[in-house]
Every structure is written in C-alpha cells, then in structure tokens.
Write a protein that holds these residues in place. Structure first.
Motif, PDB file in Angstrom:
ATOM      1  N   ALA A 193      62.577  -8.961  84.806  1.00 22.26           N
ATOM      2  CA  ALA A 193      63.555  -8.064  85.450  1.00 22.26           C
ATOM      3  C   ALA A 193      64.675  -8.893  86.085  1.00 22.26           C
ATOM      4  O   ALA A 193      64.419  -9.934  86.684  1.00 22.26           O
ATOM      5  N   ILE A 194      65.893  -8.404  85.905  1.00 19.80           N
ATOM      6  CA  ILE A 194      67.058  -8.988  86.570  1.00 19.80           C
ATOM      7  C   ILE A 194      67.918  -7.843  87.093  1.00 19.80           C
ATOM      8  O   ILE A 194      67.718  -6.695  86.711  1.00 19.80           O
ATOM      9  N   THR A 195      68.867  -8.178  87.959  1.00 22.56           N
ATOM     10  CA  THR A 195      69.749  -7.138  88.497  1.00 22.56           C
ATOM     11  C   THR A 195      71.044  -7.061  87.707  1.00 22.56           C
ATOM     12  O   THR A 195      71.459  -8.037  87.085  1.00 22.56           O
ATOM     13  N   LYS A 196      71.666  -5.908  87.784  1.00 19.38           N
ATOM     14  CA  LYS A 196      72.930  -5.693  87.076  1.00 19.38           C
ATOM     15  C   LYS A 196      74.047  -6.593  87.597  1.00 19.38           C
ATOM     16  O   LYS A 196      74.949  -6.938  86.860  1.00 19.38           O
ATOM     17  N   ASP A 197      73.964  -6.958  88.860  1.00 16.70           N
ATOM     18  CA  ASP A 197      75.052  -7.733  89.452  1.00 16.70           C
ATOM     19  C   ASP A 197      74.864  -9.249  89.330  1.00 16.70           C
ATOM     20  O   ASP A 197      75.524 -10.012  90.008  1.00 16.70           O
ATOM     21  N   MET A 198      73.984  -9.684  88.438  1.00 10.62           N
ATOM     22  CA  MET A 198      73.765 -11.117  88.272  1.00 10.62           C
ATOM     23  C   MET A 198      74.960 -11.734  87.545  1.00 10.62           C
ATOM     24  O   MET A 198      75.662 -11.062  86.798  1.00 10.62           O
ATOM     25  N   PRO A 199      75.178 -13.029  87.738  1.00 14.06           N
ATOM     26  CA  PRO A 199      76.264 -13.703  87.007  1.00 14.06           C
ATOM     27  C   PRO A 199      75.991 -13.654  85.500  1.00 14.06           C
ATOM     28  O   PRO A 199      74.839 -13.629  85.072  1.00 14.06           O
ATOM     29  N   GLU A 200      77.041 -13.648  84.720  1.00  9.86           N
ATOM     30  CA  GLU A 200      76.916 -13.513  83.275  1.00  9.86           C
ATOM     31  C   GLU A 200      76.046 -14.612  82.659  1.00  9.86           C
ATOM     32  O   GLU A 200      75.284 -14.357  81.738  1.00  9.86           O
ATOM     33  N   ASN A 201      76.132 -15.818  83.198  1.00  9.82           N
ATOM     34  CA  ASN A 201      75.331 -16.899  82.625  1.00  9.82           C
ATOM     35  C   ASN A 201      73.827 -16.678  82.846  1.00  9.82           C
ATOM     36  O   ASN A 201      73.005 -17.196  82.109  1.00  9.82           O
ATOM     37  N   ARG A 202      73.452 -15.909  83.860  1.00  9.31           N
ATOM     38  CA  ARG A 202      72.025 -15.615  84.076  1.00  9.31           C
ATOM     39  C   ARG A 202      71.490 -14.685  82.993  1.00  9.31           C
ATOM     40  O   ARG A 202      70.344 -14.817  82.573  1.00  9.31           O
ATOM     41  N   LEU A 203      72.315 -13.742  82.561  1.00  9.39           N
ATOM     42  CA  LEU A 203      71.920 -12.866  81.465  1.00  9.39           C
ATOM     43  C   LEU A 203      71.692 -13.703  80.213  1.00  9.39           C
ATOM     44  O   LEU A 203      70.688 -13.549  79.522  1.00  9.39           O
ATOM     45  N   ASP A 204      72.596 -14.620  79.950  1.00  8.87           N
ATOM     46  CA  ASP A 204      72.488 -15.527  78.815  1.00  8.87           C
ATOM     47  C   ASP A 204      71.200 -16.350  78.910  1.00  8.87           C
ATOM     48  O   ASP A 204      70.445 -16.474  77.948  1.00  8.87           O
ATOM     49  N   THR A 205      70.921 -16.886  80.087  1.00  6.29           N
ATOM     50  CA  THR A 205      69.717 -17.686  80.305  1.00  6.29           C
ATOM     51  C   THR A 205      68.459 -16.844  80.102  1.00  6.29           C
ATOM     52  O   THR A 205      67.491 -17.306  79.496  1.00  6.29           O
ATOM     53  N   ALA A 206      68.459 -15.619  80.597  1.00  6.68           N
ATOM     54  CA  ALA A 206      67.298 -14.735  80.448  1.00  6.68           C
ATOM     55  C   ALA A 206      67.031 -14.441  78.970  1.00  6.68           C
ATOM     56  O   ALA A 206      65.875 -14.483  78.521  1.00  6.68           O
ATOM     57  N   ILE A 207      68.072 -14.184  78.208  1.00  8.55           N
ATOM     58  CA  ILE A 207      67.918 -13.907  76.781  1.00  8.55           C
ATOM     59  C   ILE A 207      67.371 -15.145  76.061  1.00  8.55           C
ATOM     60  O   ILE A 207      66.459 -15.053  75.240  1.00  8.55           O
ATOM     61  N   ARG A 208      67.903 -16.317  76.376  1.00  9.30           N
ATOM     62  CA  ARG A 208      67.412 -17.558  75.758  1.00  9.30           C
ATOM     63  C   ARG A 208      65.948 -17.801  76.119  1.00  9.30           C
ATOM     64  O   ARG A 208      65.154 -18.251  75.299  1.00  9.30           O
ATOM     65  N   TYR A 209      65.592 -17.506  77.363  1.00  8.71           N
ATOM     66  CA  TYR A 209      64.204 -17.650  77.807  1.00  8.71           C
ATOM     67  C   TYR A 209      63.279 -16.747  76.984  1.00  8.71           C
ATOM     68  O   TYR A 209      62.235 -17.182  76.491  1.00  8.71           O
ATOM     69  N   LEU A 210      63.667 -15.490  76.816  1.00 10.60           N
ATOM     70  CA  LEU A 210      62.854 -14.554  76.045  1.00 10.60           C
ATOM     71  C   LEU A 210      62.781 -14.957  74.572  1.00 10.60           C
ATOM     72  O   LEU A 210      61.737 -14.807  73.933  1.00 10.60           O
ATOM     73  N   ALA A 211      63.873 -15.500  74.042  1.00 14.70           N
ATOM     74  CA  ALA A 211      63.864 -15.972  72.656  1.00 14.70           C
ATOM     75  C   ALA A 211      62.886 -17.136  72.493  1.00 14.70           C
ATOM     76  O   ALA A 211      62.159 -17.218  71.491  1.00 14.70           O
ATOM     77  N   SER A 212      62.834 -18.015  73.475  1.00 15.53           N
ATOM     78  CA  SER A 212      61.900 -19.146  73.388  1.00 15.53           C
ATOM     79  C   SER A 212      60.453 -18.655  73.475  1.00 15.53           C
ATOM     80  O   SER A 212      59.567 -19.207  72.821  1.00 15.53           O
ATOM     81  N   ILE A 213      60.203 -17.623  74.257  1.00 20.96           N
ATOM     82  CA  ILE A 213      58.859 -17.032  74.308  1.00 20.96           C
ATOM     83  C   ILE A 213      58.491 -16.473  72.934  1.00 20.96           C
ATOM     84  O   ILE A 213      57.375 -16.659  72.457  1.00 20.96           O
ATOM     85  N   GLN A 214      59.433 -15.803  72.284  1.00 22.96           N
ATOM     86  CA  GLN A 214      59.170 -15.265  70.950  1.00 22.96           C
ATOM     87  C   GLN A 214      58.884 -16.383  69.953  1.00 22.96           C
ATOM     88  O   GLN A 214      58.022 -16.247  69.085  1.00 22.96           O
ATOM     89  N   ASP A 215      59.578 -17.503  70.070  1.00 25.01           N
ATOM     90  CA  ASP A 215      59.306 -18.649  69.196  1.00 25.01           C
ATOM     91  C   ASP A 215      57.874 -19.133  69.388  1.00 25.01           C
ATOM     92  O   ASP A 215      57.179 -19.449  68.421  1.00 25.01           O
ATOM     93  N   ARG A 216      57.438 -19.200  70.630  1.00 23.34           N
ATOM     94  CA  ARG A 216      56.059 -19.620  70.909  1.00 23.34           C
ATOM     95  C   ARG A 216      55.046 -18.629  70.345  1.00 23.34           C
ATOM     96  O   ARG A 216      54.021 -19.024  69.797  1.00 23.34           O
ATOM     97  N   ILE A 217      55.337 -17.355  70.486  1.00 22.50           N
ATOM     98  CA  ILE A 217      54.443 -16.326  69.949  1.00 22.50           C
ATOM     99  C   ILE A 217      54.330 -16.488  68.432  1.00 22.50           C
ATOM    100  O   ILE A 217      53.235 -16.430  67.870  1.00 22.50           O
ATOM    101  N   ARG A 218      55.463 -16.713  67.758  1.00 18.48           N
ATOM    102  CA  ARG A 218      55.438 -16.901  66.307  1.00 18.48           C
ATOM    103  C   ARG A 218      54.587 -18.106  65.913  1.00 18.48           C
ATOM    104  O   ARG A 218      53.829 -18.054  64.949  1.00 18.48           O
ATOM    105  N   LYS A 219      54.752 -19.209  66.641  1.00 23.05           N
ATOM    106  CA  LYS A 219      53.966 -20.408  66.338  1.00 23.05           C
ATOM    107  C   LYS A 219      52.473 -20.127  66.514  1.00 23.05           C
ATOM    108  O   LYS A 219      51.655 -20.554  65.697  1.00 23.05           O
ATOM    109  N   LEU A 220      52.116 -19.432  67.570  1.00 21.10           N
ATOM    110  CA  LEU A 220      50.711 -19.100  67.801  1.00 21.10           C
ATOM    111  C   LEU A 220      50.173 -18.168  66.720  1.00 21.10           C
ATOM    112  O   LEU A 220      49.034 -18.315  66.267  1.00 21.10           O
ATOM    113  N   GLU A 221      50.999 -17.205  66.294  1.00 18.77           N
ATOM    114  CA  GLU A 221      50.574 -16.301  65.227  1.00 18.77           C
ATOM    115  C   GLU A 221      50.351 -17.069  63.932  1.00 18.77           C
ATOM    116  O   GLU A 221      49.381 -16.827  63.213  1.00 18.77           O
TER     117      GLU A 221
END
Length: 192
Positions: free
Chosen positions: A104-132
């Motif tokens: 969860a993040i807030t709507k008023d976060m700086p734009e780079n935080r949204l970018d960082t959150a998306i990259r973080y979630l993408a890296s989690i998906q990469d790990r999930i794929r490797k485990l699968e």
C-alpha cells in the motif's frame, strides 16, 4: 521506469482517475501488457480472462472502495498487488492489507516512489517465476526417478537382476543409445 532495464510483465491498472492513469502509464515503459479498467467489476472479469503479474488498484473505484478487489485478487491469484490509497485512510488500509501481501502507498507520494513500488513488485514476480520453474524442474525429476524405479523393479522381477545390476543396466543402455535414463526406463516399462 526510464533509464531502467525493461521489465516484461503484464500489468492491470484499476482506476477511475484519468489523471492517475496517465501518470502511471508514463512510469510503465517496458511492460508487455498494460490494461486499464475503471471499475472493480470490469477488473474482475479481466483477471478471470488472463493472468497479470501486477495489479495496481487506485482507490476508491466507481463501484466499490477497491479493498474488496484487492483481497479477492490476493486470494485467487499470484499477482503482486499495489493498493494506492487516499492519505486520510492510509493507516487503516495499511493495517488491513499488509498481512495479505498487498503493498500500500498513498496517492500523494512522490512520482519516483510509484516507480520504485512497481519495480519492487516486478522483482517479486521474477522471484516467483524462478521458484515456479524450480518447482517444475523438481517435479519432473521426481517423475523421472519414479519411472526409473519402476523399470528397475521390472528388471529385478522379470530378469532376476539385483537393484545394482538393474541400475547399471539402465545407465549403460542410456549411454550406449545416446538417450536419457528415463527414455530407457520407459522402453523397459513398455516391454514388460
């Protein structure tokens, strides 16, 4: 995500705000699929039709708060979920979603935080794929071991070999024929 290595994931944005949709699309260069739905009902239909790596929910939605969609999605699929909450209810949202694996993040976060959150979630998906992939590999190996074990049992029963002799026989046949031990084992099973 400019300047970053391209990330090839599918993403679903669930938001009724055109301003937010435009803002987030700018951050998502490199994603294979970016779908936008403006309601929870449309998003649920979309999630049933295809797999998404990341789902971004910008609350509130036209037809619900969005929290129900986040919970349903977290329960039913392996997608990483980013819940964008209004600042005034953020603490309550954070308390409810964290234990369910929803970021969860807030709507008023700086734009780079949204970018960082998306990259973080993408890296989690990469790990999930490797485990699968690792899991699939282990399942295949277990299946191969079972087949070879069954073939050894047949050689012991039908040809009077010891387990060691059956093991060596399968290995030698595989090497002589340039095929896998599993292939030889399957032939033995088919023969007997």
């Amino acid at each position: 995500m400019s300047g970053k290595q391209d990330i090839y994931h599918s993403i679903l944005i669930v938001s009724s705000s055109e301003k937010f949709n435009s803002r987030i699309k700018k951050s998502l260069a490199g994603f294979i699929t970016i779908d936008v739905r403006k309601s929870a009902a449309l998003a649920r239909r979309c999630i049933l039709e295809r797999y998404y790596d990341i789902i971004v929910i910008n609350a509130p939605l036209k037809d619900e708060s969005g929290i129900e969609l986040a919970f349903d999605t977290a329960e039913k699929c392996n997608a990483s979920i980013l819940f964008v909450s209004p600042a005034e209810v953020y603490d309550s949202v954070l308390e409810n979603v964290t234990d369910r694996g929803i970021l969860a993040i807030t709507k008023d976060m700086p734009e780079n935080r949204l970018d960082t959150a998306i990259r973080y979630l993408a890296s989690i998906q990469d790990r999930i794929r490797k485990l699968e992939q690792k899991n699939i590999s282990l399942e295949e190996k277990m299946k191969e071991i079972k087949i070879i074990g069954k073939a050894k049992g047949l050689l012991i029963e039908k040809k009077g070999m010891t387990e060691e002799e059956a093991h060596r026989y399968i290995g030698k046949m595989a090497m002589d024929n340039g095929v896998s031990r599993k292939h030889i084992a399957e032939d033995i099973i088919d023969e007997y």
